[in-house]
Design an enzyme around this catalytic site. Structure first.
Site, PDB file in Angstrom:
ATOM      1  N   ASP A  44      -3.164 -40.517 -30.109  1.00  0.00           N
ATOM      2  CA  ASP A  44      -2.773 -41.856 -30.536  1.00  0.00           C
ATOM      3  C   ASP A  44      -2.876 -42.851 -29.391  1.00  0.00           C
ATOM      4  O   ASP A  44      -3.372 -43.971 -29.563  1.00  0.00           O
ATOM      5  CB  ASP A  44      -1.338 -41.833 -31.053  1.00  0.00           C
ATOM      6  CG  ASP A  44      -1.205 -41.116 -32.381  1.00  0.00           C
ATOM      7  OD1 ASP A  44      -1.655 -41.662 -33.394  1.00  0.00           O
ATOM      8  OD2 ASP A  44      -0.659 -40.005 -32.391  1.00  0.00           O
ATOM      9  N   SER A  45      -2.386 -42.451 -28.226  1.00  0.00           N
ATOM     10  CA  SER A  45      -2.373 -43.372 -27.091  1.00  0.00           C
ATOM     11  C   SER A  45      -3.782 -43.701 -26.613  1.00  0.00           C
ATOM     12  O   SER A  45      -4.064 -44.839 -26.216  1.00  0.00           O
ATOM     13  CB  SER A  45      -1.546 -42.776 -25.945  1.00  0.00           C
ATOM     14  OG  SER A  45      -0.204 -42.586 -26.352  1.00  0.00           O
TER      15      SER A  45
END
Length: 398
Positions: free
Chosen positions: A169-170
Site C-alpha cells: 500500500d505504501s
C-alpha cells in the site's frame, strides 16, 4: 511558513492505507485535503491496530493529520452533488475504490474531466484500471505477493515472508504522489489539461524489483529467498554479535570490502585477486560471510559498530521502535515529534520526510473527528447554515 503545495486542493475518496497515505503526504506539505468519509463509522482505519483510550486508532491520528473530514453519504444525489462542487474547485482527486465504483456513482473520469478539465484524478487499485484482473479485489498484501517481493523475502528454502508493515500500500501511495505531482505540474505550467493517473498495487511493488526480469529472460535465473543476504552483491548480510544482537554490514564496494577485511583480520581475503570485483565475491559469498560472522560473533555489537565506523564501513544495528524513539540522530532530525491528541494527551509521532530547506512540511493538526469539518467545508462551497441543517436531518451529511 507556506508549504510548497500551498493552494493545491485535494479531495480524498479513500479508506485504509493507499489513498489516505498519499493524501497525507500532500497535506504535510501544504495542500488543502478534504477527506470524504461515510457517515456512521467513517474510514475503517479509525479502529485499526492499537487504540487510544477514547477508542480511536493511534494510526488514524497519524494517517489523517492535516486533513479535513467531511462525512458524506455518497449513496444520495445530494451527496454526489456536494462531491461534484468540491471537484469543480479541486486540483487532485485521490481514490482507491474498486475500479468501476466511482463510475456507478456518476463520478467516472469522463464526467469529472468534463466538469473540471484541470483536475488530476489519481486512481489506486489492486491491478490497475485495465487488464484481465482489474475487477479482482486487491489489498497491499496481494500486491506484494504478485509484485514479486514476497517470493524473494524469507530464509533460503523457507516459507515466503512478509515485511511487518503494509509495504504494498505504501509503495502505491508513493507512486500516486509522484504521478499526481507530475500531472499537476503539467497543468500549472500550461502544458495541458488534467489527466488520469492509474496506480496499481502490484505494479508499484514490481517497480522495485531491480533486475529480476532481464536476469530471468536472458539467463533463466529466478532469484530465490536468501535470508538477510543481498543476492549477487557481496558482502551484504546480517551477522550475529557476541551479545545476541545482529548487525547489518554492507561491504560491497571494492575499497570498502578491503577495509572490512582488514577490520575482521582477514588480509588474505582482501588481497585475493578472485575477490577484487563484486562478481568474484558474490561467487564465494558463503566463504566471505563466514569470515565476517566469525569476527562479529566474538565481539559485542557496540564494539563491532565502533570498529566498522572507524574503518568507514557502512553498518548498522537492527532497530526496534524503542531504539528508534530514543536514538539521538532521529531526534536531531525532527523525526520524532511530540504531538497532542484531542484530549490533551501527549504522544510521539513520526516526523516528516523529505526535508525541504526553504518550504518544509509541518503537522498542523492530528487526524480529525468524523465529520469535524463538514459544516465549514459546505459553508465555503456556498451552503447556508439552514441548508446544511436540512442535509444533516436527511442523513446526507454528518
Amino acid at each position: 511558513m507556506a508549504g510548497p503545495l500551498e493552494g493545491i486542493k485535494v479531495v480524498e475518496i479513500g479508506a485504509l492505507i493507499a489513498a489516505p497515505f498519499a493524501a497525507r503526504l500532500l497535506a504535510e506539505f501544504g495542500a488543502e485535503v478534504v477527506k470524504i468519509e461515510a457517515p456512521g463509522d467513517g474510514d475503517p482505519i479509525r479502529k485499526w491496530r492499537k487504540l487510544h483510550s477514547n477508542g480511536t486508532s493511534l494510526w488514524w491520528y497519524l494517517q489523517s493529520r492535516n486533513k479535513q473530514s467531511v462525512a458524506l453519504n455518497l449513496k444520495s444525489a445530494e451527496g454526489i452533488a456536494i462531491v461534484k462542487r468540491l471537484l469543480e474547485q479541486a486540483d487532485i482527486l485521490i481514490e482507491n475504490m474498486k475500479p468501476g465504483a466511482l463510475e456507478k456513482l456518476g463520478l467516472g473520469w469522463d464526467v469529472l474531466h468534463a466538469l473540471n478539465p484541470k483536475l488530476t484524478m489519481v486512481r489506486i487499485s489492486g491491478y490497475g484500471q485495465t487488464g484481465p484482473y482489474k475487477d479482482r479485489p486487491g489489498f497491499g498484501a496481494i500486491g506484494e505477493a504478485m509484485g514479486g517481493i514476497r517470493y524473494t523475502t524469507g530464509e533460503a528454502g523457507g516459507v515466503p515472508a512478509r515485511v511487518g508493515v503494509s509495504l504494498g500500500d505504501s509503495l502505491a501511495s508513493l507512486h500516486a504522489v509522484m504521478g499526481a505531482l507530475m500531472a499537476v505540474l503539467r497543468v500549472k505550467t500550461g502544458q495541458g489539461d488534467g489527466q488520469m493517473v492509474d496506480v496499481s498495487l502490484v505494479e508499484s511493488v514490481f517497480n522495485l524489483m531491480e533486475s529480476l526480469v532481464p536476469e530471468y529472460d536472458l539467463l533463466g535465473h529466478v532469484r530465490e529467498r536468501s535470508g538477510g543476504a543481498l543476492p549477487g552483491i557481496a558482502p551484504s548480510n546480517t551477522y550475529p554479535t557476541r551479545d545476541g544482537a545482529y548487525v547489518v554490514i554492507a561491504g560491497n564496494s571494492n575499497p570498502i570490502y578491503k577495509r572490512l577485511m582488514a577490520v575482521v583480520g582477514r588480509p588474505d581475503l582482501a588481497d585475493d585477486p578472485r575477490f577484487a570485483q563484486n562478481d568474484g565475491r558474490a561467487a564465494q559469498a558463503t566463504l566471505i560471510d563466514a569470515a565476517i560472522a566469525g569476527w562479529t560473533s566474538r565481539h559485542p555489537i557496540d564494539a563491532v559498530l565502533a570498529a566498522l565506523e572507524a574503518a568507514e564501513v557502512p553498518a548498522g544495528p537492527i532497530y526496534s521502535v524503542a531504539d528508534i524513539v530514543r536514538d539521538p540522530h532521529y531526534q536531531a532530525r525532527d523525526m520524532i515529534l511530540e504531538q497532542q491528541l484531542p484530549d490533551g494527551v501527549a504522544v510521539k509521532m513520526p516526523g516528516i520526510v523529505p526535508k525541504l530547506s526553504e518550504t518544509p512540511g509541518e503537522v498542523r493538526w492530528q487526524g480529525p473527528a468524523l465529520g469535524e469539518h463538514t459544516d465549514a467545508v459546505l459553508a465555503r462551497l456556498g451552503w447556508s447554515a439552514a441548508a446544511i441543517a436540512q442535509l444533516r436531518a436527511a442523513g446526507v451529511v454528518q
